[in-house]
Design an enzyme around this catalytic site. Structure first.
Site, PDB file in Angstrom:
ATOM      1  N   ASP A   1      -9.061  36.551  41.430  1.00 33.02           N
ATOM      2  CA  ASP A   1      -7.835  37.251  41.055  1.00 33.02           C
ATOM      3  C   ASP A   1      -6.800  36.243  40.586  1.00 33.02           C
ATOM      4  OD1 ASP A   1      -5.634  38.955  40.869  1.00 33.02           O
ATOM      5  OD2 ASP A   1      -5.491  39.329  43.030  1.00 33.02           O
TER       6      ASP A   1
ATOM      7  N   GLY B   1       1.880  38.314  38.093  1.00 27.62           N
ATOM      8  CA  GLY B   1       0.876  38.409  37.048  1.00 27.62           C
ATOM      9  C   GLY B   1       1.203  37.391  35.964  1.00 27.62           C
ATOM     10  N   GLY B   2       0.250  37.128  35.092  1.00 31.08           N
ATOM     11  CA  GLY B   2       0.506  36.287  33.924  1.00 31.08           C
ATOM     12  C   GLY B   2       0.488  34.791  34.175  1.00 31.08           C
TER      13      GLY B   2
ATOM     14  N   ASP C   1      -1.714  45.676  43.895  1.00 27.60           N
ATOM     15  CA  ASP C   1      -1.093  44.544  44.588  1.00 27.60           C
ATOM     16  C   ASP C   1       0.120  45.011  45.372  1.00 27.60           C
ATOM     17  OD1 ASP C   1      -2.587  42.169  43.686  1.00 27.60           O
ATOM     18  OD2 ASP C   1      -1.873  42.742  41.696  1.00 27.60           O
TER      19      ASP C   1
ATOM     20  N   GLY D   1      -5.198  35.121  36.406  1.00 25.36           N
ATOM     21  CA  GLY D   1      -5.505  34.422  35.159  1.00 25.36           C
ATOM     22  C   GLY D   1      -6.869  34.733  34.566  1.00 25.36           C
TER      23      GLY D   1
END
Ligand code: DX5
Ligand code: ZN
Length: 220
Positions: free
Chosen positions: A174, A145-146, A36, A176
């Site tokens: 992309d 993220g997350g 990313d 989760g």
């Protein structure tokens, strides 16, 4: 018959001080490495510098799938292709001349892909179906993220699968993706899965990649 799927671990939330060994932990069981690139302008976060990205692209034990979340995709897309990525994804929202950018990425022998943010409709971009190698349907807002998987994106995934028809285009999701959500995305039609925190927060990241692959391949 099991469906053939690809798992691309994302290193956004892996240990950045030890990044090549973080990649090696999953390299034997993963297809491509999801990198990313965030410039802090397209989305409210930054990730790797150009120097760090080059280091990762040339040192990674597996080929790289770059996901560019930057405002100057027309220039950055071909630059990442030239640097040796196997696949480069640019966002439709930040590309001025999509057709030319795809062509420029492909001129390096690189797979070219278009990404759509959650609020962007696939119907507006179906004219590119004969040009791309992959569509990325974001299942979170770009940036971090997350975050939680947006199941309301599954309708867009199904519609994109329908539009793809017989073309050999990969359909990536992309954000989760975990052992709780991957079957839902696979059943909707995705065949290429990015997973960041699910993989790197697991005690055994490689075992998690294999579990995710099994779940996706067997989803109905
Ligand atoms: C978000 C990034 C994702 C992120 C996914 O902007 O594009 O690739 O790393 O992370 P998880 O899997 O934790 O949602
Ligand atoms: Zn990504």
């Amino acid at each position: 018959m099991n469906k053939s799927v690809r798992i691309h671990p994302s290193i956004l939330n892996a240990d950045h001080s030890n990044i090549l060994s973080e990649i090696e932990r999953v390299s034997k069981v993963s297809d491509l490495l999801h990198l990313d690139i965030l410039d802090g302008k397209f989305a409210p976060n930054t990730s790797f510098s150009w120097e760090q990205a080059q280091y990762i692209i040339s040192g990674s034990a597996i080929p790289v799938d770059a996901h560019l979340m930057v405002i100057d995709s027309d220039e950055q897309g071909p630059r990442y292709a030239e640097a040796g990525c196997q696949s480069v994804t640019i966002h439709v929202e930040s590309t001025r001349n999509i057709r030319k950018a795809i062509k420029d990425i492909k001129s390096h022998g690189t797979r070219a892909s278009l990404a759509l943010k959650p609020s962007t409709q696939i119907e507006d971009y179906k004219e590119f179906l004969d040009e791309v190698d992959m569509f990325l349907i974001m299942t979170v807002e770009p940036g971090f993220g997350g975050q939680s998987f947006m199941s309301e994106m599954m309708q867009k995934v199904s519609r994109t699968r329908e539009l793809i028809g017989d073309r050999p285009i990969w359909l990536q999701v992309d954000g989760g993706i975990s052992k709780e959500t991957i079957e839902i995305a696979s059943a909707a039609g995705a065949d290429t899965f990015v997973a960041g925190s699910a993989v790197y927060k697991a005690q055994d990241p490689a075992a998690m990649v294999s579990l995710l692959r099994d779940l996706a391949a067997n989803a109905k």
